[in-house]
Each structure stands twice: as C-alpha cells, then as structure tokens.
Write an enzyme that holds these catalytic residues in place. Sequence first.
Site, PDB file in Angstrom:
ATOM      1  N   TYR A 131      36.141 -34.685   1.659  1.00 19.43           N
ATOM      2  CA  TYR A 131      34.916 -34.674   0.927  1.00 19.43           C
ATOM      3  C   TYR A 131      33.685 -35.045   2.270  1.00 19.43           C
ATOM      4  O   TYR A 131      34.232 -35.792   3.073  1.00 19.43           O
ATOM      5  CB  TYR A 131      34.825 -35.709   0.069  1.00 19.43           C
ATOM      6  CG  TYR A 131      33.473 -36.100  -0.625  1.00 19.43           C
ATOM      7  CD1 TYR A 131      32.824 -35.080  -1.338  1.00 19.43           C
ATOM      8  CD2 TYR A 131      32.797 -37.048  -0.421  1.00 19.43           C
ATOM      9  CE1 TYR A 131      31.715 -35.448  -2.212  1.00 19.43           C
ATOM     10  CE2 TYR A 131      31.775 -37.586  -1.123  1.00 19.43           C
ATOM     11  CZ  TYR A 131      30.870 -36.663  -1.744  1.00 19.43           C
ATOM     12  OH  TYR A 131      29.877 -36.840  -2.355  1.00 19.43           O
ATOM     13  N   ASP A 161      34.185 -36.367  10.584  1.00 17.93           N
ATOM     14  CA  ASP A 161      33.324 -37.130   9.394  1.00 17.93           C
ATOM     15  C   ASP A 161      33.743 -38.292   9.469  1.00 17.93           C
ATOM     16  O   ASP A 161      34.992 -38.709   8.968  1.00 17.93           O
ATOM     17  CB  ASP A 161      33.527 -36.458   8.175  1.00 17.93           C
ATOM     18  CG  ASP A 161      32.759 -37.023   7.099  1.00 17.93           C
ATOM     19  OD1 ASP A 161      32.392 -38.328   7.392  1.00 17.93           O
ATOM     20  OD2 ASP A 161      32.501 -36.818   6.103  1.00 17.93           O
ATOM     21  N   LYS A 183      28.497 -45.558   5.469  1.00 19.41           N
ATOM     22  CA  LYS A 183      29.332 -46.834   4.755  1.00 19.41           C
ATOM     23  C   LYS A 183      29.263 -48.096   5.691  1.00 19.41           C
ATOM     24  O   LYS A 183      28.204 -48.885   5.591  1.00 19.41           O
ATOM     25  CB  LYS A 183      30.741 -46.497   4.584  1.00 19.41           C
ATOM     26  CG  LYS A 183      30.760 -45.260   3.353  1.00 19.41           C
ATOM     27  CD  LYS A 183      31.969 -44.819   2.787  1.00 19.41           C
ATOM     28  CE  LYS A 183      31.611 -44.050   1.267  1.00 19.41           C
ATOM     29  NZ  LYS A 183      32.102 -42.721   1.494  1.00 19.41           N
TER      30      LYS A 183
END
Length: 429
Positions: A146, A241, A269
């Site tokens: 994702y 990522d 995050k």
Amino acid sequence: MKAQFTKSKKLYKIAQGLMPGGVNSPVRSFNAVGGSPVFISKAKGAYTYDEDGNKYIDYMSSWGPLILGHSDVDVVRAIKQAAERGTSYGAPCADEVVMAKLIVKSFPGIDMVRMTNSGTEATMSAVRLARAYTNRDYIVKFEGCYHGHADYLLVQAGSGATTFGTPSSPGVPKSFTDKTLLAKYNDIESVEKLFKKYGDKIATVILEPVAANMGVIPPQKDFLENLRKITKKNGALLIFDEVITGFRLSMGGAQKYFGVIPDITCLGKIIGGGLPVGAFGASRKIMSIVAPLGPMYQAGTLSGNPLAMAAGLATLDKLNKNSNYTKLRDLTNSLVGGLEDIIRKLEIKASINSLESMFTMFFTEPAPHDYKTALASDTKKYSKFFENLLSTGIMFPPSQFEAVFLSLSHTEKDVDKTLNALYKSLKDL
Ligand SMILES: *Cc1c(COP(=O)(O)O)cnc(C)c1O
C-alpha cells in the site's frame, strides 16, 4: 464484567448518516472484522479510552505514528508551545530546517527532503519525481503493498483495499493504471520478467521495504539487494516507501537496517508525531529537479506545518535516546514469544511475522511471504479473535492485514496482561 458499547453504538449510528460508513478512513469502520467501531474519547501512554469508559491496551498506535505512545508529555508540550507561536505561516520556519537536517542525517539515501501533509502525497510526489527524472512512464509496484490512495498506486494495494475486496477502485480510469505494472513481493523473477518486457520504459520500482499493509511481511534474503541491482542496471529508480518503517525499524529506517540504499525515500507517520505529515527525499541530484529549484511541480499550503514539525521533532528527539530501539524490540519479543507459546500450546493454525516493534499474527501456516500466502489467512477467525480481545480490553488492529505496533509506553506488565487476554481469546475461538 462484559464491556458495554452503548455510547459508541449511538455515535456510530449518527455518524453513518453523516459520513460514508460513519468514518473518515475505511478501515476504522470495523467492516473487516464485523461489529461496530468504538469511538475513542481520550488516550494516554499505551492506553485508549472509549466513550463508554472502556479502557484498552492499544496496539494500533494510530496505525504506526505513535511510537512513544499516546499524548506523550514532551510531544504535547511541543505542540502547545508551537501553537502559541502560530499554527501556520505560509512562509518557512526554523523547525522545518531542523526536521530536514535530522532526516538527512538519519537516512543514507536522502541529501534533500520535501515535507508533505500525508504519506499519500509523499508517494504520489516520489513517483512523479522518478518519472520526471528518468523521462519514463512505467512504474512497478508489488501486490499487497500500500502506498496511499493516489490513482495509479491503488492497484492490489493491501489492507484497506484487500479487506474490502476492491483491489482497484472505481473512479480510477483504466488509462491511469495502464502504466502500473504488478510484481510479486519477495519474487525477484516477477520483477525480472517486467524489466525484460518493458526494460527502458520503467521509471521506478516502488515498494515497502518491509511490507506492513498485507500484514507484516519482511523481505527475504537478497530481495532488496536484487531490486537495487536490477533497477540500477536498467536505469530505473528504486523507491522505498518508508512511511511505516522510517524511524520504526531504526533511526535510518529500513535502508539503514538492511544496508540497501534506495534512490528516493518516502516518509510519514512517525515523523509527524501523531499530526498529519509526509515527506520524500533523495540525492541532491534527483531532488534538484523539484520546484522551485527545477521543473517538477510539487507544493502544499500546510506542508512543513509548524505544529507537525514540533510534534515530529519532539518524537524523534525522545526516540533517539537510551537504546529505545532495543527496549522496543525486547518488549515486542516478549509479546511475540509468549504468543507463539500460546499458539503451540493450543495447537492453533497460526503463524507470526515479526520485525523490531511490529508484527502480525496470521491465521494460516506457514507464515506468509507474499500477498497470495497472506490472503490464505482465515479472516473469519481473525474477526472472532479481534472481538474476543476487544471485550477484554485489548485493541488489536481491526483487520487481519494490518500490523500490531508497540510503543515505548507499553510495559512488561501490559505485555503480561495482553498475553493472558490473548490466551483466553484464542482458547475461546
Ligand atoms: C500509511 C501509509 C501510506 C499513506 O500515508 P497517509 O498518511 O495515510 O496518506 C503510504 N505508504 C505506507 C507504506 C503506509 O503505511
């Protein structure tokens, strides 16, 4: 005493009339595990409290950002002090420089960085950068990884998408994903095949260096190294990522942890300390084409927001002390070790993938190594397990295909309590 969810249920009912699925991000709805979501009213350290006054030991950690735990005193103080000085300037501020310096110092693959407001923006911009830099159009992504919800990355995209059986979403024109090629995680041959066919048309290979959105799936030996080799050989850029792994696995993320340096790195995050944030960075040469230095456009009204910078810096400052990564790992190992004992004792068909302070227990054996083997998990069992856990005050992620995240607020005592609850929850399946 059985937990009551009266107020949460009432709120959920109202919310469903006002927001699609009653939520602002799909997986929060508990759709993947059934039942109705609990509405959180406050959180402190390792604990969350819902509107009905139930207390949970929280293992979602807001899906990864809260590596110190909830409302850490230093983070909250930093946010308050920053807010007193203004919430947004639309002009540069000193904390952006401090943040950039810290990121550049920590990540071997980053000489220059651009802040964004989310991980989605970071990956979207990173792909644009790779395409602009190489003057090529095709990208390779992996099944089950994702990278946020940009159109051309929303193909077989793990957790949320996996959970809801919508590997790609309506509203994404076919032509937008025409140039997105799919490979299999931990399967270098699937990548070699794509390079054989599309060779000099591939701008970039993007991946989560440790997959965490199909449950935690670490890279097998040489997988990252081989990706590094094959991209280099073909003149394509490698994007890590690291929105989850950045500052989670080590101060230098997965790239430092595994010693494989990507061309472009995406962050998010943890670097926002619980506030909305993202970032992408690369070598000076690659970043030099980003506006206003170069022609590749990228921007953001609130990018590098002073509150987000303050929260992120307070988090990273505290994280980088007192062998905290060792603490996190040891605590996670206690929990994972204990859980493995329980699985063995109860003879349950389950397995665990764990790395540093994150793990996933899959209701399948052997432990998954890619998307297909992850999907073999018994999600019905997970749902029941999740529900059992929740009723005893333990908050695991409401989907089989997510990671459990430990924080520095969790203690051995929390772990012991959790293991008792895990035992009961699994026994009662
Ligand atoms: C969470 C996540 C994103 C998206 O970040 P948002 O801030 O939710 O847009 C991208 N990549 C990975 C690996 C993620 O886990």
